[in-house]
Design a protein around this motif. Sequence first.
Motif, short mmCIF file in Angstrom:
data_model
loop_
_atom_site.label_atom_id
_atom_site.label_comp_id
_atom_site.label_asym_id
_atom_site.label_seq_id
_atom_site.Cartn_x
_atom_site.Cartn_y
_atom_site.Cartn_z
N ASP A 18 36.83 38.68 36.05
CA ASP A 18 36.69 40.12 36.26
C ASP A 18 37.19 40.50 37.65
O ASP A 18 36.58 40.16 38.65
N THR A 20 37.47 43.71 38.69
CA THR A 20 37.25 45.14 38.64
C THR A 20 36.26 45.57 39.71
O THR A 20 35.55 44.75 40.29
N ALA A 24 34.86 52.12 35.77
CA ALA A 24 35.40 51.79 34.44
C ALA A 24 35.42 50.28 34.17
O ALA A 24 34.93 49.83 33.14
N GLY A 25 36.02 49.52 35.06
CA GLY A 25 36.12 48.08 34.85
C GLY A 25 34.78 47.38 34.78
O GLY A 25 34.52 46.61 33.84
N THR A 29 33.21 45.11 31.60
CA THR A 29 32.77 43.71 31.67
C THR A 29 31.25 43.59 31.53
O THR A 29 30.76 42.57 31.04
N VAL A 99 40.28 40.72 33.25
CA VAL A 99 40.20 42.18 33.28
C VAL A 99 40.44 42.61 34.72
O VAL A 99 39.81 42.10 35.64
N GLU A 100 41.37 43.54 34.92
CA GLU A 100 41.66 44.03 36.27
C GLU A 100 41.87 45.53 36.24
O GLU A 100 42.19 46.09 35.21
N ILE A 101 41.69 46.13 37.41
CA ILE A 101 41.78 47.58 37.49
C ILE A 101 42.53 48.04 38.74
O ILE A 101 42.35 49.14 39.21
N TYR A 102 43.39 47.17 39.28
CA TYR A 102 44.13 47.51 40.49
C TYR A 102 45.36 48.34 40.16
O TYR A 102 45.85 48.32 39.04
#
Length: 123
Positions: A18, A20, A24-25, A29, A99-102
Amino acid sequence: MTDTQHRSAMLSGCRVLDFTQYLAGPTVTRLMAEMGADIIQSEIAPMGDPARLLPTIKSGRSGYFVQQNRGKKSLCLDLQKTRSSRYLARAVAKVDVVVEIYGPGVLQKRGLDYDSLKEINPR
């Protein structure tokens, strides 16, 4: 959740790395953890996930952070250091999902973009 329920959960046995933070992220997770996935949250050193500083704080911990990250394991790494990159490469080899949110290009600069991770773990 009892141990028996946890083993029979929908995502039981799924390992997730994870990357995130904020809303959201971590929500995604957290839901995955609630469905039985084993989540390893990677936080950026030196302070970790910025959500740790959000109110309401009790005993030095953000209630929001605790809520969004329950059921997860967490580690704090300095992604500028080679040792951290080697550790993450070993972790990527063992996980089923990342899972990433960058923003665009952030993980690519660190060699953690999809193409780089796929070389380590084609699954």
